[in-house]
Structures are given as structure tokens and as C-alpha cells.
Design a protein around this motif. Structure first.
Motif, short mmCIF file in Angstrom:
data_model
loop_
_atom_site.label_atom_id
_atom_site.label_comp_id
_atom_site.label_asym_id
_atom_site.label_seq_id
_atom_site.Cartn_x
_atom_site.Cartn_y
_atom_site.Cartn_z
N ARG A 19 -5.85 9.29 0.48
CA ARG A 19 -4.99 9.72 -0.62
C ARG A 19 -5.22 11.25 -1.91
O ARG A 19 -5.02 11.38 -2.21
CB ARG A 19 -4.42 8.22 -1.45
N GLU A 21 -0.34 4.06 -8.02
CA GLU A 21 -0.02 3.18 -6.18
C GLU A 21 -1.70 2.40 -6.30
O GLU A 21 -2.49 3.08 -6.15
CB GLU A 21 -0.10 4.55 -5.70
N CYS A 63 0.89 -1.37 0.21
CA CYS A 63 0.43 -0.47 0.13
C CYS A 63 1.17 1.21 -0.10
O CYS A 63 1.85 1.29 0.95
CB CYS A 63 -0.62 0.08 1.31
N ALA A 64 0.76 2.26 -1.24
CA ALA A 64 1.06 3.35 -0.92
C ALA A 64 1.18 4.13 0.17
O ALA A 64 2.11 5.51 -0.10
CB ALA A 64 0.51 4.07 -2.14
N TYR A 121 -3.80 0.82 -3.22
CA TYR A 121 -4.75 1.32 -1.67
C TYR A 121 -4.65 -0.30 -0.94
O TYR A 121 -5.40 -1.17 -1.68
CB TYR A 121 -5.34 2.34 -1.94
N TRP A 181 -6.47 0.69 -6.50
CA TRP A 181 -5.41 1.76 -6.87
C TRP A 181 -5.66 3.05 -7.54
O TRP A 181 -6.54 3.66 -8.12
CB TRP A 181 -4.94 0.68 -7.64
#
Length: 67
Positions: free
Chosen positions: A62, A51, A30-31, A53, A45
């Protein structure tokens, strides 16, 4: 909990309706949270940021950071 023995991180390209595996593996990270996400559990994502998630909540958080 994910057993990390023998697990490898995958490299993916995220598209609008799915992802393509570039380097095989069992998970992505996960970013935001750094949590490992098994590929079969990956649901969230961002295509533009490429990225992944771990949850809808993290994905939304985010997204709001960008605004």
C-alpha cells in the motif's frame, strides 16, 4: 478462523504508536484485502490514511502504491 457470530467492527483512530478505540468492537477490516483483523492482532496501520492492514507485506504494498 474468526467466528463472526456476535462480532462487531470497531472504529479506531490510528496514531504513530498506537490506536484509540472510538466505537468498541472485536475487529477492524484490512483496507486492502478486506480481511478481518482482531484488535489484539492489529500491528500495521497508516496514520495519514487512517487505514489498518493485515500484514507487513500488505502495508508495504500500500505504501509503494502512494509513491
Amino acid at each position: 478462523m474468526l467466528n463472526t457470530t456476535g462480532d462487531k467492527a470497531a472504529t479506531l483512530i490510528y496514531g504513530p504508536s498506537g490506536f484509540r478505540v472510538i466505537r468498541p468492537g472485536t475487529f477492524v477490516t484490512c483496507a486492502v484485502s478486506g480481511e478481518k483483523i482482531l484488535l489484539q492482532d492489529l500491528r500495521y496501520w497508516n496514520v495519514d490514511r487512517q487505514e489498518p492492514y493485515a500484514s507487513a507485506e500488505i502495508s508495504t504494498r500500500r505504501f509503494l502504491e502512494q509513491a
